[in-house]
Design an enzyme around this catalytic site. Structure first.
Site, PDB file in Angstrom:
ATOM      1  N   CYS A 156      29.685  61.110  32.928  1.00  0.00           N
ATOM      2  CA  CYS A 156      28.366  60.933  32.320  1.00  0.00           C
ATOM      3  C   CYS A 156      27.271  61.773  32.973  1.00  0.00           C
ATOM      4  O   CYS A 156      26.148  61.823  32.474  1.00  0.00           O
ATOM      5  CB  CYS A 156      27.976  59.460  32.333  1.00  0.00           C
ATOM      6  SG  CYS A 156      28.931  58.476  31.155  1.00  0.00           S
ATOM      7  N   SER A 157      27.570  62.410  34.080  1.00  0.00           N
ATOM      8  CA  SER A 157      26.608  63.321  34.711  1.00  0.00           C
ATOM      9  C   SER A 157      26.875  64.778  34.341  1.00  0.00           C
ATOM     10  O   SER A 157      26.248  65.680  34.891  1.00  0.00           O
ATOM     11  CB  SER A 157      26.637  63.164  36.232  1.00  0.00           C
ATOM     12  OG  SER A 157      26.188  61.894  36.614  1.00  0.00           O
TER      13      SER A 157
END
Length: 373
Positions: A156-157
């Protein structure tokens, strides 16, 4: 070192919507079918019965009200419960590249760029469609870009980590204009049969143009004041699907081959990591958290975002300070913070400072501090 700006963004939004009510109706029908088929084992105590879901549970737990998906019928089919994609021949544009090209062309139009103006493409997302050739190189060819392309994955980063690579490339001179795309077909790695997470994800693709300030021509430019990345290993969010699975003689449909998490642990541990990360970066730039006009945060959980902002500004967050798009788009993995920026930056004024920040599996956290030119 050249000054670097974000000069355009683009968003691909899938055509299909699944509301919480639709999702719950399908899930509960699956639960009833499963419990009926395994009634004897459940009665004997050798198998646990599945529990139904509800709209109220989903919205209280996450703040999500709906999600966009590329394919809907397969997900809602209680005998399948995952999307149905048609296989494509190798000489046809792949599905992930297709949605990335859509978002890329919108970002290029916003930045006033043609394909030949772009000399690097970074495709960064939570799950890649294939191991090789790199999705980025396929996208590069499809838009007529020059230079080089590569894929990367930091869950998710992934978007903020890719932005730093783009920023560094432009600052160092190895590229003049970089396209970052974040195609997230999360419906393919979502576990739609798990009550604790069946509602979390949605499909989408975002795109960002990063370039030298002296080549930017768009009316909407954001100067990069700094970017910062950090990782800290945790197994609390994990997906074991990969090319080595067949060599392990393991079940390709086993539960660990799709998204899974220890949600309460993630909430408790990631919030302080993210808040401290942002505060530390702002301190290095001599900016007070309360002087930041807007925070565009990862869109995983409304309560998580509210707590991060509260820790930073010591006040209840508002939609104006930290806009949420989670209710409409659900968790779109790496793309969430970029969607928030794309949809909620047009009202800011020259000199306003904002922070894009994402956090997730790894654990990983990445942030980019911007100032409106």
């Amino acid at each position: 070192m050249s000054a670097v700006v974000i000069s355009g963004t683009g968003l691909y939004r899938p055509p299909n919507v699944i509301t919480n009510a639709e999702l719950v109706a399908s899930f509960n029908a699956y639960v009833a079918k499963y419990n009926a088929e395994h009634a004897a084992e459940i009665e004997a105590g050798t198998l646990a019965a599945l529990s139904p879901s509800s709209v109220e549970f989903i919205e209280k737990a996450s703040g999500i009200k709906q999600r966009y998906v590329i394919e809907k019928e397969g997900i809602l089919d209680i005998n399948r419960m995952y999307p149905r994609f048609e296989p494509r021949p190798d000489d046809q544009l792949s599905l992930m590249a297709e949605i990335a090209v859509d978002a890329a062309k919108k970002a290029m139009a916003a930045a006033g760029k043609q394909g030949e103006d772009i000399d690097a493409v970074i495709c960064s997302s939570a799950n890649m469609q294939r191991a090789y050739p790199a999705m980025a190189i396929e996208i590069q060819q499809a838009i007529g870009a020059r230079g080089y392309g590569f894929d990367m994955n930091v869950a998710c980063s992934a978007a903020t980590f890719a932005l730093e690579q783009a920023i560094n490339a432009v600052r160092s001179g190895s590229a003049r204009c970089v396209l970052v795309v974040n195609p997230e077909i999360t419906s393919a790695h979502q576990e739609w049969k798990d009550r604790d997470c069946h509602f979390i994800f949605g499909d989408v693709c975002t795109a960002v143009i990063v370039e030298r300030a002296d080549t930017a021509t768009s009316q909407d430019q954001w100067e990069v004041l700094g970017s910062q990345l950090a990782t800290q290993f945790s197994n609390n969010i994990r997906n074991n699907f990969g090319f080595m699975n067949r060599a392990e003689d393991s079940d390709p449909n086993a539960r660990d081959k799709t998204f899974r998490q220890e949600g309460r642990k993630v909430f408790k541990e990631v919030v302080p990591i993210a808040a401290a990360h942002i505060e530390g970066q702002l301190s290095q730039l001599h900016i007070q958290p309360t002087d930041v006009r807007r925070y565009w945060l990862h869109q995983a959980n409304s309560g998580m975002n509210q707590l991060v902002i509260k820790k930073l500004i010591n006040a209840e967050p508002t939609q104006d300070v930290a806009p949420m798009i989670l209710d409409e788009y659900a968790n779109t993995a790496s793309a969430g913070s970029i969607i928030a920026f794309h949809l909620h930056h047009g009202d800011l004024k020259s000199g306003d400072v904002g922070v894009i920040c994402s956090f997730g599996a790894g654990y990983s956290v990445g942030s980019v501090v911007l100032r409106k030119r």
